[in-house]
Write a protein that holds these residues in place. Structure first.
Motif, mmCIF file in Angstrom:
data_model
loop_
_atom_site.group_PDB
_atom_site.id
_atom_site.type_symbol
_atom_site.label_atom_id
_atom_site.label_comp_id
_atom_site.label_asym_id
_atom_site.label_seq_id
_atom_site.Cartn_x
_atom_site.Cartn_y
_atom_site.Cartn_z
ATOM 1 N N VAL A 371 -6.330 -20.975 -4.631
ATOM 2 C CA VAL A 371 -6.989 -19.783 -5.168
ATOM 3 C C VAL A 371 -6.980 -18.659 -4.120
ATOM 4 C CG1 VAL A 371 -9.248 -18.845 -5.862
ATOM 5 C CG2 VAL A 371 -8.436 -21.017 -6.828
ATOM 6 N N ILE A 372 -7.247 -19.022 -2.892
ATOM 7 C CA ILE A 372 -7.319 -17.978 -1.863
ATOM 8 C C ILE A 372 -5.963 -17.732 -1.196
ATOM 9 C CG2 ILE A 372 -9.767 -18.434 -1.435
ATOM 10 C CD1 ILE A 372 -8.995 -19.938 1.098
ATOM 11 N N ASN A 373 -4.959 -18.437 -1.637
ATOM 12 C CA ASN A 373 -3.594 -18.300 -1.108
ATOM 13 C C ASN A 373 -3.484 -18.721 0.362
ATOM 14 O OD1 ASN A 373 -0.900 -17.705 -1.801
ATOM 15 N ND2 ASN A 373 -0.996 -15.757 -0.676
ATOM 16 N N LYS A 374 -4.315 -19.678 0.753
ATOM 17 C CA LYS A 374 -4.205 -20.232 2.097
ATOM 18 C C LYS A 374 -3.248 -21.405 1.984
ATOM 19 C CE LYS A 374 -5.462 -20.507 6.391
ATOM 20 N NZ LYS A 374 -5.743 -19.452 7.372
ATOM 21 N N LYS A 375 -2.021 -21.176 2.371
ATOM 22 C CA LYS A 375 -0.985 -22.170 2.070
ATOM 23 C C LYS A 375 -0.964 -23.277 3.123
ATOM 24 C CE LYS A 375 1.743 -18.617 1.599
ATOM 25 N NZ LYS A 375 0.940 -17.425 1.342
ATOM 26 N N VAL A 376 -2.069 -24.001 3.137
ATOM 27 C CA VAL A 376 -2.214 -25.110 4.079
ATOM 28 C C VAL A 376 -2.606 -26.330 3.267
ATOM 29 C CG1 VAL A 376 -3.742 -26.032 5.865
ATOM 30 C CG2 VAL A 376 -2.923 -23.693 6.033
ATOM 31 N N TYR A 577 -6.902 -16.842 -10.005
ATOM 32 C CA TYR A 577 -7.596 -17.599 -11.051
ATOM 33 C C TYR A 577 -6.686 -18.618 -11.709
ATOM 34 C CZ TYR A 577 -12.112 -15.519 -10.666
ATOM 35 O OH TYR A 577 -13.363 -15.197 -10.195
ATOM 36 N N ARG A 578 -5.385 -18.395 -11.645
ATOM 37 C CA ARG A 578 -4.468 -19.400 -12.174
ATOM 38 C C ARG A 578 -4.110 -20.441 -11.119
ATOM 39 N NH1 ARG A 578 -1.867 -14.697 -14.374
ATOM 40 N NH2 ARG A 578 -0.168 -14.897 -12.876
ATOM 41 N N GLY A 579 -4.629 -20.257 -9.911
ATOM 42 C CA GLY A 579 -4.335 -21.208 -8.848
ATOM 43 C C GLY A 579 -2.902 -21.137 -8.361
ATOM 44 N N GLU A 580 -2.287 -19.960 -8.513
ATOM 45 C CA GLU A 580 -0.891 -19.791 -8.073
ATOM 46 C C GLU A 580 -0.842 -19.144 -6.698
ATOM 47 O OE1 GLU A 580 0.542 -18.774 -12.612
ATOM 48 O OE2 GLU A 580 1.168 -17.445 -10.979
ATOM 49 N N THR A 581 0.027 -19.651 -5.852
ATOM 50 C CA THR A 581 0.156 -19.044 -4.529
ATOM 51 C C THR A 581 1.277 -18.013 -4.536
ATOM 52 O OG1 THR A 581 1.655 -20.771 -3.772
ATOM 53 C CG2 THR A 581 -0.691 -21.120 -3.380
ATOM 54 N N THR A 582 1.231 -17.157 -3.541
ATOM 55 C CA THR A 582 2.236 -16.105 -3.384
ATOM 56 C C THR A 582 2.858 -16.292 -2.010
ATOM 57 O OG1 THR A 582 0.908 -14.628 -4.743
ATOM 58 C CG2 THR A 582 2.542 -13.588 -3.318
ATOM 59 N N PRO A 583 4.193 -16.259 -1.944
ATOM 60 C CA PRO A 583 4.815 -16.506 -0.633
ATOM 61 C C PRO A 583 4.620 -15.345 0.339
ATOM 62 C CG PRO A 583 6.487 -16.044 -2.287
ATOM 63 C CD PRO A 583 5.192 -16.087 -3.005
ATOM 64 N N ASP A 584 4.954 -15.609 1.586
ATOM 65 C CA ASP A 584 4.930 -14.606 2.643
ATOM 66 C C ASP A 584 6.253 -13.853 2.578
ATOM 67 O OD1 ASP A 584 5.046 -13.271 5.099
ATOM 68 O OD2 ASP A 584 3.946 -14.858 6.132
ATOM 69 N N CYS A 585 6.211 -12.529 2.572
ATOM 70 C CA CYS A 585 7.462 -11.769 2.436
ATOM 71 C C CYS A 585 8.364 -11.926 3.656
ATOM 72 C CB CYS A 585 7.183 -10.298 2.139
ATOM 73 S SG CYS A 585 6.474 -9.384 3.514
ATOM 74 N N ARG A 586 7.804 -12.463 4.761
ATOM 75 C CA ARG A 586 8.652 -12.714 5.925
ATOM 76 C C ARG A 586 9.694 -13.792 5.650
ATOM 77 N NH1 ARG A 586 4.149 -12.982 10.468
ATOM 78 N NH2 ARG A 586 3.071 -13.611 8.596
ATOM 79 N N GLU A 587 9.401 -14.603 4.623
ATOM 80 C CA GLU A 587 10.369 -15.647 4.260
ATOM 81 C C GLU A 587 11.628 -15.016 3.670
ATOM 82 O OE1 GLU A 587 9.043 -19.050 4.398
ATOM 83 O OE2 GLU A 587 7.373 -18.030 5.389
ATOM 84 N N GLY A 588 11.542 -13.756 3.311
ATOM 85 C CA GLY A 588 12.735 -13.081 2.816
ATOM 86 C C GLY A 588 12.575 -12.454 1.455
ATOM 87 N N LYS A 589 11.653 -12.981 0.656
ATOM 88 C CA LYS A 589 11.526 -12.464 -0.707
ATOM 89 C C LYS A 589 10.357 -11.486 -0.792
ATOM 90 C CE LYS A 589 11.420 -14.142 -5.488
ATOM 91 N NZ LYS A 589 10.343 -13.266 -5.936
ATOM 92 N N CYS A 590 10.665 -10.288 -1.292
ATOM 93 C CA CYS A 590 9.618 -9.271 -1.425
ATOM 94 C C CYS A 590 8.638 -9.683 -2.517
ATOM 95 C CB CYS A 590 10.260 -7.939 -1.780
ATOM 96 S SG CYS A 590 9.063 -6.654 -2.190
ATOM 97 N N VAL A 591 7.344 -9.561 -2.229
ATOM 98 C CA VAL A 591 6.347 -9.947 -3.223
ATOM 99 C C VAL A 591 5.816 -8.724 -3.965
ATOM 100 C CG1 VAL A 591 5.697 -12.012 -1.959
ATOM 101 C CG2 VAL A 591 4.445 -9.891 -1.542
#
Lengths: 619, 213
Positions: A371-376, A577-591
């Motif tokens: 939910v908080i996008n803490k990808k750990v 609220y959907r529990g979806e994470t968003t990647p870090d744009c440093r990985e290459g993909k613009c968010v």
């Protein structure tokens, strides 16, 4: 001003007020055109830990035509003395009254320093309200993270600077000189400045409903933040002022990068400092060497919002290790990413001494971390813990937040389970029973402007305390756990001011009049005084902290543009609220956060041969 | 500035000087330096002494030049002397300290000041309540006061004192001033005085005190 000398023996820590530290700059007052006093509205030891102060000190004092001197919030013992003897607040460098300066710049780092700001103005003999300050009074300027919603402070300031200050400060000084030389007035200066990016002049706007609108057609409806595009080119202080007494962070610092795109949805810094701009290794090694040589510190901290993410961390560490210094040097990181790689890096830096390691999983369950996008993941944490225990650490510190959106009892219990799992790892790794410690530090969620959670209410005091009790119960039997938490009533005030508007200013004034000072310090914080102040001002604080703001309502900071689009924040809020994470744009993909196109900037990574700019222009 | 802050500041200055300082071992190597006696907060030191260990023999003039340049304003390096390694540490030699206290007392006359001075020096014991971390206790200040001079010019009062310091115990200058105010019946507070430590002393041939530098 001999009077200052006589004050010193009567206060605790007189070194806070003397000035003249190594690398401090004292200029000839009469030969300098523009004089700036820079205030950090907290005590000396806190303010001297702040890198931004050193950067601006260097930037301004490098100019022959300007000077910048420091002033900090006097501790109550000094305040009492100043008031009883009628001595106006003075700067450290020249011991001159603050009111003799052209400009008083105040850094806005934390909501609970706001009463100190009013106190500083009052002690300086400067009228609190901007409209009551004549031409002979300093121009009062604010900057820093809280300038991204400065509305509760609007009546007290002439100007706010949004975003990076290194370039904006020169523009401000240049224009001030020009206007003054032509015999112009403050208002001429402010009117001209307001048309330029990064400068918000609150008196040229008025609050309409919750929103803020310009009063004149030539004043922009939205003020966009300033961004230094290339940090390698930005000035960095090679000779920072070395405090007389130990500062809270008493070490040399280099800023490895600015911005963070991990995208934690509660984190304001992660939104307002975008995009990521890394410095390159040779520049950093040179800056590190200079600052160590010129300060004599034996520790160099590599600062940023998440230093382990620096693309060239290992080459940087290798470069620093190769430096030929005349004394031993420790390199340190302010915080660690939650993974085994980070632990490996930390191990390489400690040379045997292992006090404690800090990780921030922030939430107790995977669901809430999504939910908080803490990808750990739990696995990440346990692996990191294992690596740490095996490397010889016996004490870990874990940061959590409670009261996060969608949080349930399960999530609180999850913190307890995670902590117990970490303890079990410690036992398995053979850490002696009596030595194994997990320090659990709990903060209360504060909704912040310009974040995906800006619309979220803070949960009530009763509920926060209930959840803290639950956590205490969960960890009660664990003697090896040290539990501490941020005072919920302080967090409440933070939420009120973080999402506040101009109607809060009278309450702030009332609180200061009632003696509120150093509200971020438990020994000075008094919630009853604040309650009285809100009542007297006829302001309902809970309407700011506990109310869910609606997507379609105008927010008090909508006229301030941090570059991240509202569309993106809404999308992020919904993904939460959907529990979806968003990647870090440093990985290459613009968010698609909107920063790069709207500000005309790009992420800058130091890693060779990696071109992220190709993928970012596409959004 | 507290003693630990002064130590920290000297360590930093030594690192900046890039002199071949000897570093302590362990995980957190620090320059080896030992101050002769901690300087109390609020007292200005005019002749403080510190032992610094170097790993090679350098001329005192060179050390003076390099270290002086690395010190902040307000900390002047008065002098550098070479001390053989086997010489006793400064801290173990300190037996006395000279202080100067300056203040203003309304209506004081030189005669009254002299009478108070005489009364202090002639007393056989001077019991004094001292508040410490473990509560208050009564100590006798008299044996620790070796010399006391008072000069009065108008309302301005200057006390010069030589008191016991070091491992056998300390007498604090503000205690002597408080004693002086009480004995003479002068209206004033010890906090209203400015304090300087002017020199440190060692014992020589019995009880005689001689300056250390």
């Amino acid at each position: 001003m001999p009077a200052v000398e006589e004050l010193l023996p009567r206060v605790s820590k007189p070194a806070r007020y003397v000035g003249g530290e190594y690398n401090s700059v004292r200029k000839n007052w009469d030969e300098v055109e523009v004089k700036i006093a820079f205030a950090f509205p907290d005590v000396y030891e806190v303010g001297m830990s702040y890198l931004g102060l050193q950067i601006l000190y260097h930037a301004v004092n490098s100019r022959p035509d300007a000077l910048l001197e420091r002033v900090f919030a006097p501790w109550p013992d000094m305040e009492t003395l100043l008031r009883s003897k009628g001595i106006p607040l003075f700067t450290l460098e020249s011991h001159r009254p603050v009111k003799d300066f052209d400009i008083l710049a105040i850094t806005l780092q934390y909501e609970l320093t706001y009463t100190n700001i009013l106190n500083l103005l009052d002690l300086a003999g400067i009228p609190l309200l901007a409209r009551e300050r004549g031409e002979d009074k300093p121009l009062v300027v604010g900057g820093g993270p809280c300038a991204f919603n400065p509305e509760p402070l609007a009546p007290f300031f002439d100007l706010f600077v949004l975003g990076d200050g290194e370039e904006a400060v020169h523009e401000l000084i240049d224009l001030w000189r020009e206007v003054r030389r032509q015999g112009g007035r403050k208002q001429d200066f402010l009117r001209e400045l307001a048309r330029r990016p990064g400068f918000y002049v609150p008196s040229l706007y008025r609050q309409e409903g919750k929103g803020v609108v310009p009063l004149h057609p030539d004043v922009p409806a939205r003020v966009r933040k300033r961004v230094v595009a290339d940090l390698d080119q930005a000035p960095f202080p090679p000779r920072p002022v070395v405090p007389w007494v130990e500062a809270v962070h008493d070490r040399a610092m280099i800023e490895v990068f600015r911005g963070c795109t991990r995208g934690c949805r509660f984190c304001q810094a992660g939104m307002i400092y975008r995009p990521v701009r890394e410095r390159t290794v040779p520049i950093l090694v040179r800056q590190g060497e200079e600052v160590i040589r010129h300060t004599g510190y034996d520790e160099l901290s590599l600062t940023s919002l998440s230093t382990v993410d620096y693309t060239c961390l290992l080459p940087l560490l290798a470069g620093l290790k190769k430096l030929r210094l005349s004394h031993p040097l420790t390199v340190s990181l302010p915080s660690l990413r939650v993974d085994a790689f980070a632990v490996g890096v930390a191990e390489g830096l400690t040379a045997g001494r292992k006090s404690s390691l800090t990780f921030a999983p922030e939430a107790g369950t995977q669901r809430l971390r999504n939910v908080i996008n803490k990808k750990v993941t739990e696995e990440d944490l346990l692996r990191a813990a294992e690596a740490a225990f095996k490397a010889g650490w016996q004490r870990l510190k874990l940061y959590f937040m409670i009261g996060l959106p969608t949080e349930t009892e399960e999530d609180i219990k999850g913190i307890g389970e995670l902590v117990r799992a970490v303890l079990a790892v410690g036992e398995r790794c053979g850490v002696p029973h009596g030595r194994l410690r997990v320090a659990v530090s709990v903060a209360c969620f504060v909704p912040k402007a310009h974040t995906p959670f800006q619309w979220e209410p803070q949960i009530s005091q009763e509920e926060l305390r209930e959840r803290l009790r639950l956590l205490q119960t969960e960890l009660r039997r664990e003697k090896r756990v040290e539990l501490s938490w941020h005072e919920p009533r302080m967090s409440l005030l933070e939420a009120v001011f973080a999402r506040g508007d101009r109607n809060l200013a009278p309450a702030l004034l009332e609180a200061w009049r009632r003696g509120c000072r150093f509200d971020g310090w438990r020994e000075h914080f008094s919630f009853p005084r604040w309650e009285e102040a809100f009542t007297a001002a006829g302001v309902d604080p809970y309407a700011y902290a506990y109310r869910r703001y609606a997507y379609d309502e105008v927010l008090p900071w909508d006229h301030l543009d941090a570059g991240v689009s509202k569309k993106f924040l809404v999308a992020e809020h919904q993904r939460a609220y959907r529990g979806e994470t968003t990647p870090d744009c440093r990985e290459g993909k613009c968010v698609g956060c909107g920063v790069c196109p709207s500000l005309g900037v790009r992420p800058v990574l130091a890693e060779e041969g990696r071109d992220v700019s190709l993928s970012t222009g596409l959004s | 500035m507290g003693h630990l802050d002064l130590v920290r500041l000297f360590e930093q200055a030594l690192r900046r000087s890039a002199l071949p300082v000897v570093y302590s071992g362990g995980f957190n190597p620090r320059p080896r330096l030992v101050f002769a006696a901690p300087l109390p907060v609020g007292v200005r030191g005019l002749g403080e002494l510190v032992d610094v260990y170097l790993s090679s023999l350098l001329s005192p003039a060179l050390i003076q030049e390099r270290l002086a340049a690395a010190l902040p304003q307000g900390l002047a390096l008065v002098g550098v002397r070479r001390v053989p390694l086997e010489a006793p540490a400064l801290a173990s030699l300190v037996a006395g300290a000279a202080y100067r206290a300056e203040g203003e007392l309304a209506g004081i006359t030189p005669k009254e000041a002299e009478a108070a001075r005489q009364a202090i020096l002639k007393a056989s014991s001077l019991p004094w309540q001292r508040r410490g971390p473990e509560g208050a206790k009564v100590v006798d200040l008299r044996p620790g006061i070796k010399q006391l001079q008072v000069e009065v010019k108008g309302e301005r009062v200057v006390l010069e004192m030589l008191v016991r310091a070091g491992q056998e115990g300390n007498v604090r200058p503000e205690e002597v001033v408080a004693l002086f105010l009480k004995t003479g019946g002068f209206a004033g507070e010890p906090e209203d005085f400015l304090y300087y430590r002017t020199a440190l002393f060692a014992k020589s041939q019995g009880e005689r005190l001689v300056p250390l530098f």
